[in-house]
Motif scaffolding. Structure first.
Motif, PDB file in Angstrom:
ATOM      1  N   ASN A   1      28.770 -36.570  19.812  1.00 39.85           N
ATOM      2  CA  ASN A   1      28.854 -35.407  20.549  1.00 39.85           C
ATOM      3  C   ASN A   1      28.173 -34.337  19.923  1.00 39.85           C
ATOM      4  N   LEU A   2      28.158 -34.178  18.499  1.00 42.55           N
ATOM      5  CA  LEU A   2      27.239 -33.216  17.815  1.00 42.55           C
ATOM      6  C   LEU A   2      25.916 -33.574  17.579  1.00 42.55           C
ATOM      7  N   HIS A   3      25.511 -34.820  18.012  1.00 40.67           N
ATOM      8  CA  HIS A   3      24.307 -35.361  17.642  1.00 40.67           C
ATOM      9  C   HIS A   3      24.027 -35.198  16.125  1.00 40.67           C
ATOM     10  N   ALA A   4      24.948 -35.657  15.202  1.00 41.79           N
ATOM     11  CA  ALA A   4      24.821 -35.427  14.013  1.00 41.79           C
ATOM     12  C   ALA A   4      25.266 -36.661  13.136  1.00 41.79           C
ATOM     13  N   VAL A   5      24.743 -36.780  12.030  1.00 40.15           N
ATOM     14  CA  VAL A   5      25.055 -38.033  11.094  1.00 40.15           C
ATOM     15  C   VAL A   5      26.436 -37.469  10.306  1.00 40.15           C
ATOM     16  N   ARG A   6      26.901 -38.369   9.607  1.00 40.41           N
ATOM     17  CA  ARG A   6      28.242 -38.384   9.122  1.00 40.41           C
ATOM     18  C   ARG A   6      28.059 -37.257   7.784  1.00 40.41           C
ATOM     19  N   ARG A   7      26.924 -37.206   6.887  1.00 37.60           N
ATOM     20  CA  ARG A   7      26.816 -36.531   5.956  1.00 37.60           C
ATOM     21  C   ARG A   7      26.678 -34.880   6.380  1.00 37.60           C
ATOM     22  N   GLU A   8      26.220 -34.792   7.457  1.00 34.11           N
ATOM     23  CA  GLU A   8      26.212 -33.163   8.056  1.00 34.11           C
ATOM     24  C   GLU A   8      27.253 -32.791   8.464  1.00 34.11           C
ATOM     25  N   LEU A   9      28.447 -33.442   8.718  1.00 36.64           N
ATOM     26  CA  LEU A   9      29.609 -32.925   8.891  1.00 36.64           C
ATOM     27  C   LEU A   9      30.410 -32.120   8.002  1.00 36.64           C
ATOM     28  N   PRO A  10      30.487 -32.116   6.669  1.00 32.75           N
ATOM     29  CA  PRO A  10      31.158 -31.360   5.894  1.00 32.75           C
ATOM     30  C   PRO A  10      30.586 -30.031   5.505  1.00 32.75           C
ATOM     31  N   GLU A  11      29.295 -29.892   5.658  1.00 35.68           N
ATOM     32  CA  GLU A  11      28.569 -28.656   5.640  1.00 35.68           C
ATOM     33  C   GLU A  11      28.160 -27.975   7.007  1.00 35.68           C
ATOM     34  N   GLN A  12      27.771 -28.721   7.867  1.00 36.76           N
ATOM     35  CA  GLN A  12      27.335 -28.138   9.258  1.00 36.76           C
ATOM     36  C   GLN A  12      28.331 -28.003  10.207  1.00 36.76           C
ATOM     37  N   HIS A  13      29.364 -28.907  10.025  1.00 38.63           N
ATOM     38  CA  HIS A  13      30.452 -28.749  11.131  1.00 38.63           C
ATOM     39  C   HIS A  13      31.705 -29.055  10.568  1.00 38.63           C
ATOM     40  N   ALA A  14      31.929 -28.128   9.487  1.00 34.86           N
ATOM     41  CA  ALA A  14      33.356 -28.268   8.632  1.00 34.86           C
ATOM     42  C   ALA A  14      34.477 -27.958   9.698  1.00 34.86           C
ATOM     43  N   ALA A  15      34.395 -26.886  10.132  1.00 33.47           N
ATOM     44  CA  ALA A  15      35.503 -26.719  11.172  1.00 33.47           C
ATOM     45  C   ALA A  15      35.960 -27.695  12.249  1.00 33.47           C
ATOM     46  N   ASN A  16      34.924 -28.192  12.868  1.00 38.52           N
ATOM     47  CA  ASN A  16      35.075 -29.238  13.925  1.00 38.52           C
ATOM     48  C   ASN A  16      35.888 -30.499  13.077  1.00 38.52           C
ATOM     49  N   LEU A  17      35.073 -30.743  11.885  1.00 39.28           N
ATOM     50  CA  LEU A  17      35.575 -31.955  10.997  1.00 39.28           C
ATOM     51  C   LEU A  17      37.099 -31.895  10.760  1.00 39.28           C
ATOM     52  N   TRP A  18      37.508 -30.539  10.215  1.00 42.41           N
ATOM     53  CA  TRP A  18      38.803 -30.182   9.692  1.00 42.41           C
ATOM     54  C   TRP A  18      39.894 -30.419  10.655  1.00 42.41           C
ATOM     55  N   TRP A  19      39.696 -29.749  11.806  1.00 42.76           N
ATOM     56  CA  TRP A  19      40.491 -30.065  13.141  1.00 42.76           C
ATOM     57  C   TRP A  19      40.592 -31.602  13.497  1.00 42.76           C
ATOM     58  N   LEU A  20      39.680 -32.240  13.596  1.00 42.05           N
ATOM     59  CA  LEU A  20      39.540 -33.539  13.926  1.00 42.05           C
ATOM     60  C   LEU A  20      40.515 -34.299  13.061  1.00 42.05           C
ATOM     61  N   VAL A  21      40.330 -34.375  11.612  1.00 42.90           N
ATOM     62  CA  VAL A  21      41.083 -35.162  10.694  1.00 42.90           C
ATOM     63  C   VAL A  21      42.586 -34.480  10.856  1.00 42.90           C
ATOM     64  N   HIS A  22      42.635 -33.186  10.942  1.00 35.60           N
ATOM     65  CA  HIS A  22      43.894 -32.693  11.112  1.00 35.60           C
ATOM     66  C   HIS A  22      44.838 -33.333  12.424  1.00 35.60           C
TER      67      HIS A  22
END
Length: 259
Positions: A233-254
């Motif tokens: 959905n974000l057209h990103a790779v996994r390594r980019e999630l913690p830095e560039q999409h941290a809020a999205n990542l946090w809520w998804l795992v939550h």
């Protein structure tokens, strides 16, 4: 949910935050620009003295970190109060009323705001704090250096040693081995589970800080599928999630942890 050793709500009220990758308003840019301290011009000699090679991390204790983070939170509220509110509004955009009042999630928001959120120039709040010239010396300076390396981690738990407060596994998104030390978390997590939290370096290991999210082993496959969908959905790779999409990542795992 898992509380790490230092979990304490360092703020007096719940605040809301924007998701971390969208454009900023001109008013928010103005507030950040006026809050950023101006560095004095210092002339340095061409031939600098040799600096002895010593370990950068591990020279601080937990109370040193807690003191530095308390100063950092006060700095953010004092200098960036209006920005905190704007960013919090985005962070809590899809939160339920109960989640907006949850002290643990509020702590996670402040970890995001202090250590990961960046202004349009790519500067974090922890960077502003470090550049402000506040009197931080000795072991607290070492703790500040560690805070400058803080990062959001989703780790797989492969091995737990409760007596040593040690958890070994892999950083699920950066695909690298990791060893984390925390008394509370090591008593709760089990091999095969996932643990998400911000971490700072300590010696050759990492220390979880703030609020941690624990994902049971039976939900690990669902988490992997959710991460794959988020990347698409974000057209990103996994390594980019913690830095560039941290809020999205946090809520998804939550959400996966609580489904």
């Amino acid at each position: 949910m898992t509380e790490t050793h230092d979990e304490a709500d360092k703020t007096n009220s719940s605040r809301r935050k924007r998701r971390g990758t969208g454009p900023m308003s001109s008013e928010e840019q103005r507030l950040l620009a006026t809050a950023r301290p101006v560095k004095p011009v210092v002339t340095t000699p061409k031939e600098a003295e040799a600096i002895p090679l010593v370990p950068k991390f591990g020279r601080y204790e937990r109370p040193d970190f807690e003191r530095v983070e308390s100063m950092l939170a006060s700095f953010a509220n004092r200098r960036l109060g209006p920005v905190v509110n704007v960013v919090a509004k985005g962070f809590y955009g899809a939160a339920t009323p109960e989640e907006r009042e949850n002290a643990g999630i509020r702590t996670a928001f402040y970890s995001f705001f202090l250590y990961t959120y960046r202004d349009p120039q790519g500067i974090r709040v922890i960077d502003l704090f470090a550049d402000a010239g506040l009197p931080v010396e000795g072991r607290q300076k070492a703790a500040l250096d560690a805070c400058l390396q803080a990062r959001l981690v989703v780790m797989t738990i492969d091995d737990v040693h409760v007596g040593k407060h040690r958890m070994r596994g892999r950083d699920l998104l950066r695909d690298e081995p990791i060893t984390a030390l925390d008394r509370n978390a090591s008593q709760l997590v089990k091999p095969g589970e996932r643990l998400m939290c911000w971490q700072i370096p300590w010696g050759t290991s990492w220390q979880p800080i703030g609020y941690a999210v624990q994902v049971e082993q039976r939900k690990a496959f669902a988490l992997d599928r959710a991460l794959e969908t988020l990347c698409n959905n974000l057209h990103a790779v996994r390594r980019e999630l913690p830095e560039q999409h941290a809020a999205n990542l946090w809520w998804l795992v939550h959400r996966v942890a609580n489904m």
